[in-house]
Enzyme design. Structure first.
Site, short mmCIF file in Angstrom:
data_model
loop_
_atom_site.label_atom_id
_atom_site.label_comp_id
_atom_site.label_asym_id
_atom_site.label_seq_id
_atom_site.Cartn_x
_atom_site.Cartn_y
_atom_site.Cartn_z
N GLY A 101 0.81 -1.21 0.00
CA GLY A 101 0.00 0.00 0.00
C GLY A 101 0.84 1.26 0.00
O GLY A 101 2.07 1.23 0.18
N SER A 135 2.69 4.43 1.18
CA SER A 135 3.49 4.74 2.37
C SER A 135 3.90 3.51 3.16
O SER A 135 4.22 3.60 4.35
CB SER A 135 2.75 5.74 3.29
OG SER A 135 2.52 6.94 2.59
N GLY A 138 6.61 1.76 2.48
CA GLY A 138 8.06 1.68 2.53
C GLY A 138 8.70 1.07 1.29
O GLY A 138 9.90 0.79 1.30
N SER A 163 9.46 2.35 -1.71
CA SER A 163 10.48 3.17 -2.36
C SER A 163 11.82 3.11 -1.63
O SER A 163 12.88 3.05 -2.26
CB SER A 163 10.02 4.62 -2.48
OG SER A 163 8.85 4.68 -3.27
N ASP A 170 4.14 5.33 -9.07
CA ASP A 170 4.10 6.78 -8.82
C ASP A 170 4.71 7.54 -9.99
O ASP A 170 4.21 8.60 -10.38
CB ASP A 170 4.84 7.13 -7.53
CG ASP A 170 4.10 6.71 -6.28
OD1 ASP A 170 2.89 6.38 -6.37
OD2 ASP A 170 4.71 6.71 -5.19
#
Length: 177
Positions: free
Chosen positions: A11, A13, A15, A17, A37
């Site tokens: 989902g 946020s 982690g 990236s 993104d």
């Protein structure tokens, strides 16, 4: 066969990236990274078929699905041409999204990675980031994993990005499923 593609699903946020950046640092060979993104940022402001609701919901339409399919096919083409690729995605459709990726990555050696994070932790990160619609992280924390089959799972609420990346890299280097 050696891993050619690493697909991270989690989902907003959660982690992903941070894990991607760490994977690029710890894997022995160069790996390209592509995230959903970046796809969304590359799209024009309107008419793309993706809408972000005030409560954090995300709605996608046929225009977005067509552009996403072209993007995924382009990534697969790069892998077929010899590049190693890490994909950072949010499977809004759960198992159906994984199936779309399976079809486009057919014939390639893929490591499927679930990036889990408690909804409350992801929501806190979302607030700290300040660049997301509030509610998105909490709404996506569990549904993106429904019906999805992984080779390895990591939990960013319990381990730092580097530790998660090392767990994933160990699977890539060892070649074990």
């Amino acid at each position: 066969m050696t891993t050619q593609v690493i697909v991270l699903n989690g989902g907003s946020s959660s982690g992903k990236s941070g894990i991607v950046r760490c994977l690029q640092a710890v894997l022995p060979d160069p790996w390209l990274a592509f995230g959903v993104d970046s796809l969304i940022e590359a799209m024009p402001g309107s008419g793309t078929g993706i809408e972000f609701a005030p409560d954090g919901g995300v709605n996608v339409g046929p225009e977005f699905m067509a552009l996403e399919a072209a993007w995924a096919a382009g990534i697969a083409a790069m892998v077929h041409a010899g590049a190693r690729v890490i994909i950072d995605d949010v499977f809004l459709g759960g198992a159906a999204t994984q199936e779309r990726w399976r079809k486009v990555l057919d014939g390639l050696d893929v490591l499927w990675v679930g990036v889990r994070c408690e909804a409350a932790v992801a929501a806190g990160r979302e607030i700290a980031r300040g660049d997301r619609v509030r509610g998105m992280a909490e709404q996506q924390a569990e549904p993106v994993h429904q019906g999805v089959v992984y080779d390895v799972e990591v939990d960013t609420a319990r381990a730092e990005s580097l530790g998660c990346a090392r767990t994933i890299a160990q699977r890539v280097v060892s070649g074990s499923p």
